[in-house]
Design an enzyme around this catalytic site. Sequence first.
Site, short mmCIF file in Angstrom:
data_model
loop_
_atom_site.label_atom_id
_atom_site.label_comp_id
_atom_site.label_asym_id
_atom_site.label_seq_id
_atom_site.Cartn_x
_atom_site.Cartn_y
_atom_site.Cartn_z
CG ASP A 119 -29.76 4.25 -18.50
OD1 ASP A 119 -29.31 5.37 -18.25
OD2 ASP A 119 -30.55 3.65 -17.77
CG ASP B 53 -24.52 9.75 -21.56
OD1 ASP B 53 -25.34 10.17 -20.73
OD2 ASP B 53 -24.20 8.56 -21.67
CG HIS C 268 -28.22 8.57 -21.53
ND1 HIS C 268 -27.09 8.00 -20.99
CD2 HIS C 268 -29.27 7.87 -21.04
CE1 HIS C 268 -27.45 6.99 -20.20
NE2 HIS C 268 -28.77 6.89 -20.22
#
Length: 304
Positions: free
Chosen positions: A111, A253, A282
């Site tokens: 991320d 994701d 994710h």
Amino acid sequence: MISADETFDGTWPFAPHFSTTAGFRQHYIDEGPEDGEVLVLLHGEPTWGYLYRNMIPALASKYRVIVPDHMGFGKSATPQDREYTLRSHVENLECLIDALGHKAITFVGQDWGGPMIGAYTARNPEKVQRIFLMNTVLGYGGGKASGGKTPWFQWIEKHASNGTLEGILGEMGSTVLSVMKIIGFQNSAGVTDTWIHAYSAPFPDRESCIGAINFPLDIHEGRFLSFVRETLEQGDIAALRSKPAMLVSGDKDFGIAKDHAVSDFKGLFPQAPIVNVEGVGHFCQEDIPDTLVALIDGFVQSNP
């Protein structure tokens, strides 16, 4: 801010450490042999170091493992008079690593960890040895998403336009699981009362959510662009490209499009390995921690 000695029913048993070198009380853990190769593990939105709890013990059996909580997350302080931008988070990371005195770092990031690693490495290439990425982009490879905005950023755009975004993200203490589901959390079987408590605890009130509110706004409002341009102009992108790198990409994701992550990575590291994992969202650290530990170890050992 979570109390320093909170272990969340023993699921976070790591000794807390704190640094104030960046001008706020920043929490990090420091596990493993003092003379081991240094791994710095970076989280993103809206998580904290807890995301790596199932990976730290195995990695720390061989490596020196540093896991910081970004400003406004986890056990770190949430100052109300600071900017929460990519620039500020990278500058905070620079201060922490300088204070710890580490070099030859292997970064592990997911991320927002990716853009932070990209900028940090371009600005401090002499301190970085390897880059291991998961469901993220560094931001300097020219990558694009063929389908436009992901479900997460469509959701951000909708609520920002309606004036409801800060109200919703400002209640992260009670909505963190729902928000993570929008971004692509998949391992519902792993959710317990302790899990909810751990991920909700950094956000007891509206003020404590300032970091979580501003991470997506940094992208949505384009505030990150000036820092990226500055890094392109003043940083050493050639040195960034020279680092051994690896990408793990999950197909569930909803925050960062898979083709965006892959094209950005290939733009910088055309010959580097990409591992595609099916059914992984994710927050891959929640889905396949043992697989990731094995991949990280193999990556480090194959790139001495």
